[in-house]
Design an enzyme around this catalytic site. Structure first.
Site, PDB file in Angstrom:
ATOM      1  N   HIS A  73       0.842  -1.208   0.000  1.00  0.00           N
ATOM      2  CA  HIS A  73       0.000   0.000   0.000  1.00  0.00           C
ATOM      3  C   HIS A  73       0.879   1.261   0.000  1.00  0.00           C
ATOM      4  O   HIS A  73       0.618   2.218  -0.733  1.00  0.00           O
ATOM      5  CB  HIS A  73      -0.855   0.075   1.269  1.00  0.00           C
TER       6      HIS A  73
ATOM      7  N   ARG B  97      -2.278  -6.027  -8.433  1.00  0.00           N
ATOM      8  CA  ARG B  97      -1.295  -7.101  -8.248  1.00  0.00           C
ATOM      9  C   ARG B  97      -1.431  -8.146  -9.350  1.00  0.00           C
ATOM     10  O   ARG B  97      -0.490  -8.489 -10.026  1.00  0.00           O
ATOM     11  CB  ARG B  97      -1.478  -7.751  -6.876  1.00  0.00           C
TER      12      ARG B  97
ATOM     13  N   SER C  60      -3.339  -7.780   2.854  1.00  0.00           N
ATOM     14  CA  SER C  60      -3.644  -7.620   4.281  1.00  0.00           C
ATOM     15  C   SER C  60      -4.287  -8.884   4.823  1.00  0.00           C
ATOM     16  O   SER C  60      -4.043  -9.283   5.968  1.00  0.00           O
ATOM     17  CB  SER C  60      -4.570  -6.427   4.494  1.00  0.00           C
TER      18      SER C  60
END
Ligand code: PNS
Length: 166
Positions: free
Chosen positions: A16, A89, A126
């Site tokens: 991030h 990603r 995450s």
């Protein structure tokens, strides 16, 4: 043009932070919008996620961290944001982000810019970090030191509060 990097950031990762720093270089001014989506089962409260981001972005003068409630496009209109910046990603990110970008543009003509994630962080999430940490794994290579410390203490507190056979 003012940009926004929206997300849950539960917790913020190096992936991030790489996107936020690149958005700052591209657009000068960036709001990090920390989502408060009540349907999600967060590890950290919105205030904790905001604190972690504020600490992690303290060295980025063009970055502010704010809570994001309601529709992203309404937030953008209220705060004079012209572009949404997202990190990509892999292909499944793109499919979902494309859907959101089209919806957000249809609603208010706000643009979305998608940046490829840094190769080093291209497969972390995450969700995976929460899972590894919950089982006692060391996630310190993926997050800033202050975040790693908060993860450790939060998981330890949870373990203390959990009955032995739960
Ligand atoms: O890190 P996440 O969980 O992928 O972040 C999701 C977030 C906060 C970016 C997304 O849920 C969002 O934009 N929420 C605001 C509500 C909204 O506008 N939803 C419609 C998007 S098309």
């Amino acid at each position: 043009m003012r940009a926004i990097c929206p997300g849950s950031f539960d917790p913020v990762t190096h992936g991030h932070l790489d996107i936020i720093a690149r958005a700052e270089r591209l657009f000068g001014e960036v709001i990090v919008g920390v989502g408060k989506n009540s349907a999600k089962n967060y590890l950290f409260s919105a205030d904790e996620r905001i604190d972690m981001l504020a600490e992690a972005t303290a060295g980025m003068p063009g970055v502010r961290v704010l809570a994001l409630e309601g529709l992203l496009v309404d937030f953008c209109a209220r705060h004079g944001v012209g572009v949404i910046v997202k990190g990509l990603r892999f292909a499944s990110d793109f499919d979902f982000e494309l859907q959101m970008a089209h919806m957000n543009r249809a609603l208010t003509s706000v643009e979305t810019v998608m940046l490829p994630s840094a190769a080093q962080w291209a497969t972390i999430s995450s969700t995976m970090i929460r899972e590894v940490a919950a089982y006692g794994g060391d996630v310190s290579q993926f997050v800033p030191p202050s975040v790693a410390e908060r993860i450790r203490s939060t998981i330890a507190q949870r373990a203390e509060g959990t009955p032995e056979h739960a």
